[in-house]
Write a protein that holds these residues in place. Structure first.
Motif, PDB file in Angstrom:
ATOM      1  N   SER A 172       0.837  -1.198   0.000  1.00  0.00           N
ATOM      2  CA  SER A 172       0.000   0.000   0.000  1.00  0.00           C
ATOM      3  C   SER A 172       0.878   1.258   0.000  1.00  0.00           C
ATOM      4  O   SER A 172       1.811   1.376   0.798  1.00  0.00           O
ATOM      5  CB  SER A 172      -0.901   0.003   1.239  1.00  0.00           C
ATOM      6  OG  SER A 172      -1.620   1.206   1.332  1.00  0.00           O
ATOM      7  N   GLY A 173       0.568   2.171  -0.920  1.00  0.00           N
ATOM      8  CA  GLY A 173       1.309   3.419  -0.991  1.00  0.00           C
ATOM      9  C   GLY A 173       2.498   3.386  -1.928  1.00  0.00           C
ATOM     10  O   GLY A 173       3.096   4.428  -2.200  1.00  0.00           O
ATOM     11  N   VAL A 174       2.860   2.200  -2.415  1.00  0.00           N
ATOM     12  CA  VAL A 174       4.006   2.100  -3.325  1.00  0.00           C
ATOM     13  C   VAL A 174       3.509   2.056  -4.765  1.00  0.00           C
ATOM     14  O   VAL A 174       3.632   3.023  -5.509  1.00  0.00           O
ATOM     15  CB  VAL A 174       4.890   0.872  -2.997  1.00  0.00           C
ATOM     16  CG1 VAL A 174       6.037   0.772  -4.000  1.00  0.00           C
ATOM     17  CG2 VAL A 174       5.451   0.986  -1.588  1.00  0.00           C
ATOM     18  N   GLY A 175       2.916   0.953  -5.154  1.00  0.00           N
ATOM     19  CA  GLY A 175       2.380   0.854  -6.504  1.00  0.00           C
ATOM     20  C   GLY A 175       3.454   0.624  -7.562  1.00  0.00           C
ATOM     21  O   GLY A 175       4.655   0.667  -7.269  1.00  0.00           O
ATOM     22  N   PRO A 176       3.048   0.386  -8.810  1.00  0.00           N
ATOM     23  CA  PRO A 176       3.994   0.028  -9.876  1.00  0.00           C
ATOM     24  C   PRO A 176       5.039   1.103 -10.179  1.00  0.00           C
ATOM     25  O   PRO A 176       6.203   0.785 -10.413  1.00  0.00           O
ATOM     26  CB  PRO A 176       3.079  -0.200 -11.091  1.00  0.00           C
ATOM     27  CG  PRO A 176       1.735  -0.494 -10.513  1.00  0.00           C
ATOM     28  CD  PRO A 176       1.646   0.310  -9.256  1.00  0.00           C
ATOM     29  N   ALA A 177       4.653   2.375 -10.202  1.00  0.00           N
ATOM     30  CA  ALA A 177       5.590   3.430 -10.585  1.00  0.00           C
ATOM     31  C   ALA A 177       6.725   3.551  -9.573  1.00  0.00           C
ATOM     32  O   ALA A 177       7.914   3.613  -9.954  1.00  0.00           O
ATOM     33  CB  ALA A 177       4.860   4.761 -10.731  1.00  0.00           C
ATOM     34  N   LYS A 178       6.400   3.588  -8.295  1.00  0.00           N
ATOM     35  CA  LYS A 178       7.440   3.718  -7.275  1.00  0.00           C
ATOM     36  C   LYS A 178       8.274   2.447  -7.190  1.00  0.00           C
ATOM     37  O   LYS A 178       9.497   2.506  -6.997  1.00  0.00           O
ATOM     38  CB  LYS A 178       6.807   4.031  -5.920  1.00  0.00           C
ATOM     39  CG  LYS A 178       6.161   5.408  -5.850  1.00  0.00           C
ATOM     40  CD  LYS A 178       5.514   5.625  -4.493  1.00  0.00           C
ATOM     41  CE  LYS A 178       4.821   6.980  -4.421  1.00  0.00           C
ATOM     42  NZ  LYS A 178       4.141   7.194  -3.132  1.00  0.00           N
ATOM     43  N   ALA A 179       7.623   1.296  -7.344  1.00  0.00           N
ATOM     44  CA  ALA A 179       8.369   0.033  -7.316  1.00  0.00           C
ATOM     45  C   ALA A 179       9.376  -0.010  -8.451  1.00  0.00           C
ATOM     46  O   ALA A 179      10.524  -0.450  -8.282  1.00  0.00           O
ATOM     47  CB  ALA A 179       7.401  -1.145  -7.418  1.00  0.00           C
ATOM     48  N   ALA A 180       8.970   0.447  -9.630  1.00  0.00           N
ATOM     49  CA  ALA A 180       9.875   0.467 -10.776  1.00  0.00           C
ATOM     50  C   ALA A 180      11.036   1.427 -10.540  1.00  0.00           C
ATOM     51  O   ALA A 180      12.186   1.135 -10.904  1.00  0.00           O
ATOM     52  CB  ALA A 180       9.114   0.866 -12.040  1.00  0.00           C
ATOM     53  N   ALA A 181      10.762   2.583  -9.932  1.00  0.00           N
ATOM     54  CA  ALA A 181      11.823   3.554  -9.657  1.00  0.00           C
ATOM     55  C   ALA A 181      12.848   2.980  -8.681  1.00  0.00           C
ATOM     56  O   ALA A 181      14.060   3.164  -8.849  1.00  0.00           O
ATOM     57  CB  ALA A 181      11.222   4.837  -9.098  1.00  0.00           C
ATOM     58  N   ILE A 182      12.371   2.273  -7.659  1.00  0.00           N
ATOM     59  CA  ILE A 182      13.278   1.664  -6.680  1.00  0.00           C
ATOM     60  C   ILE A 182      14.140   0.598  -7.344  1.00  0.00           C
ATOM     61  O   ILE A 182      15.362   0.555  -7.167  1.00  0.00           O
ATOM     62  CB  ILE A 182      12.470   1.062  -5.509  1.00  0.00           C
ATOM     63  CG1 ILE A 182      11.796   2.177  -4.706  1.00  0.00           C
ATOM     64  CG2 ILE A 182      13.376   0.223  -4.605  1.00  0.00           C
ATOM     65  CD1 ILE A 182      10.787   1.678  -3.691  1.00  0.00           C
ATOM     66  N   ALA A 183      13.499  -0.272  -8.135  1.00  0.00           N
ATOM     67  CA  ALA A 183      14.250  -1.331  -8.811  1.00  0.00           C
ATOM     68  C   ALA A 183      15.270  -0.747  -9.787  1.00  0.00           C
ATOM     69  O   ALA A 183      16.404  -1.239  -9.897  1.00  0.00           O
ATOM     70  CB  ALA A 183      13.287  -2.262  -9.549  1.00  0.00           C
ATOM     71  N   ALA A 184      14.886   0.307 -10.503  1.00  0.00           N
ATOM     72  CA  ALA A 184      15.802   0.933 -11.454  1.00  0.00           C
ATOM     73  C   ALA A 184      17.009   1.545 -10.739  1.00  0.00           C
ATOM     74  O   ALA A 184      18.140   1.448 -11.224  1.00  0.00           O
ATOM     75  CB  ALA A 184      15.069   2.010 -12.256  1.00  0.00           C
ATOM     76  N   ALA A 185      16.779   2.175  -9.596  1.00  0.00           N
ATOM     77  CA  ALA A 185      17.874   2.794  -8.847  1.00  0.00           C
ATOM     78  C   ALA A 185      18.886   1.743  -8.381  1.00  0.00           C
ATOM     79  O   ALA A 185      20.103   1.940  -8.500  1.00  0.00           O
ATOM     80  CB  ALA A 185      17.326   3.561  -7.648  1.00  0.00           C
ATOM     81  N   PHE A 186      18.387   0.630  -7.876  1.00  0.00           N
ATOM     82  CA  PHE A 186      19.297  -0.426  -7.432  1.00  0.00           C
ATOM     83  C   PHE A 186      20.057  -1.022  -8.614  1.00  0.00           C
ATOM     84  O   PHE A 186      21.240  -1.360  -8.506  1.00  0.00           O
ATOM     85  CB  PHE A 186      18.535  -1.524  -6.690  1.00  0.00           C
ATOM     86  CG  PHE A 186      18.202  -1.161  -5.270  1.00  0.00           C
ATOM     87  CD1 PHE A 186      19.200  -0.817  -4.365  1.00  0.00           C
ATOM     88  CD2 PHE A 186      16.891  -1.161  -4.825  1.00  0.00           C
ATOM     89  CE1 PHE A 186      18.897  -0.485  -3.056  1.00  0.00           C
ATOM     90  CE2 PHE A 186      16.570  -0.826  -3.521  1.00  0.00           C
ATOM     91  CZ  PHE A 186      17.587  -0.487  -2.623  1.00  0.00           C
ATOM     92  N   GLN A 187      19.398  -1.156  -9.751  1.00  0.00           N
ATOM     93  CA  GLN A 187      20.073  -1.711 -10.931  1.00  0.00           C
ATOM     94  C   GLN A 187      21.171  -0.777 -11.429  1.00  0.00           C
ATOM     95  O   GLN A 187      22.248  -1.227 -11.826  1.00  0.00           O
ATOM     96  CB  GLN A 187      19.058  -1.966 -12.041  1.00  0.00           C
ATOM     97  CG  GLN A 187      19.643  -2.564 -13.304  1.00  0.00           C
ATOM     98  CD  GLN A 187      20.374  -3.876 -13.062  1.00  0.00           C
ATOM     99  OE1 GLN A 187      21.396  -4.132 -13.675  1.00  0.00           O
ATOM    100  NE2 GLN A 187      19.850  -4.709 -12.167  1.00  0.00           N
TER     101      GLN A 187
END
Length: 227
Positions: free
Chosen positions: A74-89
């Motif tokens: 809750s509160g994250v959603g696809p856009a924020k999840a993608a941003a987090i994954a992209a930053a780690f990558q």
């Protein structure tokens, strides 16, 4: 009750702290909050960041989380999840790139990197090899080109190139189209100038190498006060 980031004192907001002091001073929660952008009702981005880190056992656990798993929170959603994954990558790719970067610990290392770039050249060109504090190569930049057997050594442009690419050490390479790699007196004078100029701005000068086909030689600095 959660305090929105916008209501924090200016000097305590993560974005302003990063811009003023640099990213290194921010905590994991603050950096993650910047990626999240905003939280949800009753919970700031800082609160959500702290909760995400706690839920995954810290930054390493969060980096290993799958995007679809993060998106369901809750509160994250696809856009924020993608941003987090992209930053780690991106971070992973940077580390991988650094690990693969050659180290320039000798003149032979310099030639191995620079030599192929001069194959077939019929005019003199000057190459700057920008390195980090461990002498790992960061950038290869040509900064000058001249008529056959003559290229000026632009000390200021060389130093600006290193600083512009966030370098901490550097080597330079130029070619002798004549086929004779023996450094001239001017080549050695240029080395002496670069040694002093680099010291003045806090950079480490590694080497000056002259290449001529498959042959090469170091352009050693002149003895102090020598001609």
């Amino acid at each position: 009750m959660s305090v929105p980031i916008a209501n924090l004192p200016f000097g305590q907001r993560p974005r302003e702290r990063l811009l003023t002091l640099g990213p290194r001073v921010l905590s994991d929660s603050e950096l993650l909050a910047l990626l999240l952008g905003h939280g949800r009702r009753g919970e700031s981005a800082l609160d959500m960041a702290a909760e995400l880190l706690a839920e995954h056992g810290g930054i390493a656990g969060l980096a290993a989380a799958r995007p679809e798993e993060l998106a369901r929170r809750s509160g994250v959603g696809p856009a924020k999840a993608a941003a987090i994954a992209a930053a780690f990558q991106l971070g992973t790719r940077v580390r991988h790139s650094i690990d693969l970067a050659p180290r320039l610990d000798s003149a032979a290392d310099v030639v191995a990197v620079a030599g192929p770039l001069f194959a077939g050249e019929r005019v003199e060109r000057l190459l700057v090899l920008v390195c980090d504090t461990q002498h790992r190569l960061r950038q290869k930049v040509f900064v000058a080109e001249g008529a056959i057997d003559h290229v000026a050594v632009p000390v200021r442009e060389i130093l600006n190139t290193v600083l512009r690419h966030d370098g901490r050490a550097f080597a330079i390479v130029h070619n002798h189209p004549s086929g004779d790699p023996a450094p001239s007196l001017d080549d050695r004078r240029a080395t002496s100038l670069l040694v002093e100029a680099a010291r003045t701005v806090g950079l480490r000068f590694l080497d000056h190498v002259v290449v001529a086909g498959q042959d090469w030689a170091r352009a050693a600095p002149l003895p102090h006060g020598g001609d």
